[in-house]
Write an enzyme that holds these catalytic residues in place. Structure first.
Site, PDB file in Angstrom:
ATOM      1  N   HIS A  49      22.127  12.698  45.919  1.00 58.35           N
ATOM      2  CA  HIS A  49      21.182  13.802  45.730  1.00 58.35           C
ATOM      3  C   HIS A  49      20.247  13.571  44.542  1.00 58.35           C
ATOM      4  O   HIS A  49      19.620  14.516  44.059  1.00 58.35           O
ATOM      5  CB  HIS A  49      21.914  15.135  45.569  1.00 58.35           C
ATOM      6  CG  HIS A  49      22.831  15.456  46.710  1.00 58.35           C
ATOM      7  ND1 HIS A  49      22.369  15.753  47.976  1.00 58.35           N
ATOM      8  CD2 HIS A  49      24.186  15.509  46.782  1.00 58.35           C
ATOM      9  CE1 HIS A  49      23.393  15.989  48.774  1.00 58.35           C
ATOM     10  NE2 HIS A  49      24.500  15.845  48.074  1.00 58.35           N
TER      11      HIS A  49
ATOM     12  N   GLU B 190      24.258  27.176  51.727  1.00 62.17           N
ATOM     13  CA  GLU B 190      23.123  27.191  52.646  1.00 62.17           C
ATOM     14  C   GLU B 190      23.406  26.342  53.876  1.00 62.17           C
ATOM     15  O   GLU B 190      24.266  25.450  53.840  1.00 62.17           O
ATOM     16  CB  GLU B 190      21.877  26.604  51.968  1.00 62.17           C
ATOM     17  CG  GLU B 190      21.337  27.410  50.838  1.00 62.17           C
ATOM     18  CD  GLU B 190      20.113  26.765  50.230  1.00 62.17           C
ATOM     19  OE1 GLU B 190      19.326  27.504  49.604  1.00 62.17           O
ATOM     20  OE2 GLU B 190      19.934  25.544  50.372  1.00 62.17           O
TER      21      GLU B 190
ATOM     22  N   ARG C 121       9.296  22.733  34.621  1.00 66.58           N
ATOM     23  CA  ARG C 121       9.033  21.688  33.630  1.00 66.58           C
ATOM     24  C   ARG C 121       8.212  20.589  34.300  1.00 66.58           C
ATOM     25  O   ARG C 121       7.958  20.632  35.502  1.00 66.58           O
ATOM     26  CB  ARG C 121      10.353  21.089  33.129  1.00 66.58           C
ATOM     27  CG  ARG C 121      11.257  20.610  34.275  1.00 66.58           C
ATOM     28  CD  ARG C 121      12.488  19.907  33.783  1.00 66.58           C
ATOM     29  NE  ARG C 121      13.481  19.710  34.822  1.00 66.58           N
ATOM     30  CZ  ARG C 121      13.456  18.774  35.758  1.00 66.58           C
ATOM     31  NH1 ARG C 121      12.434  17.944  35.808  1.00 66.58           N
ATOM     32  NH2 ARG C 121      14.419  18.665  36.645  1.00 66.58           N
TER      33      ARG C 121
ATOM     34  N   LYS D 159      19.282  29.647  41.052  1.00 63.15           N
ATOM     35  CA  LYS D 159      18.808  29.375  42.409  1.00 63.15           C
ATOM     36  C   LYS D 159      18.935  30.605  43.292  1.00 63.15           C
ATOM     37  O   LYS D 159      18.071  30.898  44.118  1.00 63.15           O
ATOM     38  CB  LYS D 159      19.590  28.206  43.004  1.00 63.15           C
ATOM     39  CG  LYS D 159      19.207  26.838  42.467  1.00 63.15           C
ATOM     40  CD  LYS D 159      19.940  25.751  43.248  1.00 63.15           C
ATOM     41  CE  LYS D 159      19.455  24.364  42.837  1.00 63.15           C
ATOM     42  NZ  LYS D 159      19.768  24.037  41.465  1.00 63.15           N
TER      43      LYS D 159
END
Length: 662
Positions: free
Chosen positions: A235, A200, A292, A116
């Site tokens: 999540h 973040e 994917r 990421k």
């Protein structure tokens, strides 16, 4: 086009790929573990190869065995599905080295998006909007905590190599940061073999919007519009829909072009998804790219009319994309609900067990239709602790969002699963909630609607008891032609017979009486109310039942002394109590703390002799790829610890004992 492919996955996605391959005349090879020896995907393919033990690390993650199976069966290509090895750059490269086409992006693209942090650096160079945060390599807790303070709380800690909500925590203050960081790193290491994280700014009231992209080897790249995946728990996605409600054509084009720029930046080929966090005002930020096919791809298929697995196969075979950007259109609205083996009333703990009843609405499987069911299991199959908890996907399509919502409610009402906890009723409540029906969407929707989503009454008790009585009468009717001594119709020489029905419903006892009248009619008494009962079998487990002025069409399933009653209004489970057996039961030891599901004990925070207070974390278990903390139910003293870190435990296993403090 390929003549034979190997599907390096299991369950629903393996069946999904096999369905398209069969339509295109392509032979398929399944791989399976010990636990999946008789799984649906094994029978959905033309050939099957055993590759190892039940745990993924002993089978589905052993790509050398998968490559051996491909070579042995003469497969020309490998489809990785999603999960397992689908985003493993080493596997993609190993396929290429073995002369096998990898039905996915090149290894270089997987590598570029696999981290990421590195991906965000790349996206910044490509001009894709980013959320403010720290995406670098430094991982010292003190440094990350300082970065969180610089960004400003609340912040989000995310596993750099992660996905699916694993290794992710929202942190509201500096006091919570260190514990959350340790948990994220531990979960990230266990799930991805990499404990690196990024930090973040936590966007308040965010929407999760993702863009389906597709590239080919001839330089074409398109976006097949967007999906809104904002409804999540832990999540992880619960409901997904396409297109995103409230999306303007200008914003759709802006997000789509940003997604294509992201894909082009890494030379992307095949199906991919660029995920964005969006503010309520429409501003959006790159979150990650999944290299994917996504679980929720059927909603995109429904609104575009294109089979994305077919696109994958054609692109992997070197063909041009079946359609370019100006040829793509949106038609109607689609919603997908993920049916999972879990208990929403117990913080979504995963459930295991046998699908004693698995009845889905009439639908077309793995195809575009008003109602579609994608499943990798059948009635009688076991949901084991080794793999993901998803049982099936229910997809509906309508000309408008309102029509799709109506079809989803009807389809969920006609979904009957017995044998283990599922989220079917919860999904129906979410879809009917004010926030979802009015498209007031963000990732906190479930928490915001908690009062209406949890602890619902289910089916009316009188209706459920009437359903049990109807089933009892139907079973008695099987003996109506027997000799008088064997008949079970309740006939008495003097007066009417009454049958006492003591039923347990969610831990509460209810007593009802079924009275047999001389004229063959019946009365049902629940509490002080007594009403005429009429029941007619509709075949199988279905009944037309009337209780007084109320009338229902019910499905009633019996497993021993347990009954599950389903109606359009909801469902309810009841247990007929054997009074003699119950009297012999011992009292429950309130000091026992047991495993809520099968799994692995990965942390112990206490030892024998230690005082604990109510709510204090005692142990952490890992099951179905997620961590679950077990807390003290009351103040006490740890009397005994019965398992150690690393031990595998079964559901209900006693982990430790507490006693009241002296």
């Amino acid at each position: 086009m390929f003549k034979k492919i190997l599907i390096a996955n299991r369950g629903e996605i393996a069946c999904r790929v096999a369905a398209t391959a069969r339509r295109l005349g392509i032979k398929t090879v399944a791989v399976y573990s010990d636990a999946d020896a008789n799984a649906k995907h094994v029978h959905a393919c033309d050939e099957a190869v055993h590759i190892g033990g039940s745990a993924p690390r002993d089978s589905y993650l052993r790509y050398e065995r998968i490559l051996d199976a491909a070579r042995a069966t003469g497969a020309q290509a490998v489809h990785p599905g999603y999960g397992f090895l689908s985003e493993n750059e080493d596997f993609a490269q190993a396929c290429a080295d073995a002369g096998l086409a990898f039905i996915g992006p090149p290894a270089s693209a997987i590598a570029a998006m696999g981290s990421k942090a590195a991906a965000k650096t790349l996206m910044e160079k490509a001009g894709v909007p980013l959320v403010p945060g720290y995406h670098g390599d430094r991982q010292e807790p003190e440094f990350l905590k300082a970065e969180a303070a610089r960004i400003g709380y609340p912040v989000l800690i995310k596993a750099s190599a992660g996905g699916g909500g694993k290794g992710m925590r929202a942190v509201g203050s500096a006091d919570e940061f260190e514990a959350a960081l340790a948990s994220c790193k531990r979960e990230a290491a266990a799930s991805f073999g990499d404990d690196h994280v990024l930090v973040e700014r936590y966007v308040t009231r965010p929407r999760h919007i993702e863009i389906q992209v597709f590239g080919d080897t001839q330089g074409h790249c398109v976006y097949l519009f967007e999906r809104d995946c904002s409804v999540q728990r832990r999540h992880q996605k619960v409901l997904e829909e396409a297109p995103a409600p409230g999306m303007t054509e200008e914003r759709r084009r802006e997000m789509g072009e940003a997604a294509v720029a992201a894909a082009r930046a890494v030379g992307y080929v095949g199906a991919g998804t660029v995920e964005f966090i969006a503010e309520q005002d429409g501003r959006f930020y790159f979150m990650e790219m999944n290299t994917r096919l996504q679980v929720e791809h059927p909603v995109t298929e429904a609104i575009t009319g294109h089979d994305l697995v077919e696109w994958q196969l054609r692109v992997a075979a070197g063909e041009r994309l079946p359609a370019l950007q100006d040829e793509l259109r949106i038609r109607g609205h689609a919603i997908e609900a993920r049916l999972c083996a879990e208990n929403p009333e117990a913080q979504f703990l995963p459930a295991t067990g046998w699908l004693r009843v698995f009845r889905m609405p009439r639908a077309s499987e793995f195809d575009v239709a008003p109602v579609r069911v994608d499943a990798g299991v059948r009635e009688g199959d076991e949901i084991s602790p080794y793999y993901d908890s998803m049982i099936a996907k229910l997809i509906v399509h309508g000309e408008t969002r309102e029509q799709a919502l109506s079809r989803l409610d009807a389809a969920l009402a006609d979904t009957h699963i017995v044998g283990l906890h599922t989220n079917a009723a919860f999904l129906r409540r979410v879809a009917a909630s004010r926030s979802f029906t009015t498209a007031d969407l963000d990732t906190a929707l479930i928490e915001r609607e908690r009062d209406v989503l949890f602890g619902g009454p289910g089916l009316d008790l009188a209706c459920a008891v009437a359903g049990v009585a109807a089933r009892v009468l139907a079973e008695e009717a099987q003996f109506e032609n027997a000799d008088p001594w064997s008949r079970r119709d309740g006939w008495r020489l003097h007066g009417a017979a009454r049958r006492r029905m003591e039923l347990d419903v969610g831990g509460q006892r209810h007593v009802a009486y079924l009275a047999y009248q001389h004229d063959g009619s019946h009365l049902l008494q629940l509490g002080e109310a007594q009403h005429p009962l009429r029941a007619r079998s509709l075949g199988g487990d279905r009944f037309d039942v009337s209780l007084g002025a109320d009338r229902w069409e019910l499905a009633v399933y019996r497993q021993g002394e347990s009954y599950a009653v389903f109606a359009p209004q909801g469902s309810l489970s009841l247990v007929w109590i054997d009074a003699i057996a119950h009297a012999a039961e011992g009292s429950h030891d309130a000091g026992r703390l047991t495993a809520p599901m099968p799994g692995k004990l990965i942390a112990l925070h206490v030892s024998a002799g230690q005082k604990v207070h109510k709510g204090q974390p005692l142990a952490v278990m890992e099951a179905m790829k997620m961590e679950h903390t077990i807390a003290a139910p009351a103040d006490g003293l740890v009397e005994e610890v019965l398992y150690g870190v690393g031990d595998q435990v079964g559901e209900g296993a006693e982990l430790l004992r507490l006693k009241k403090p002296a």
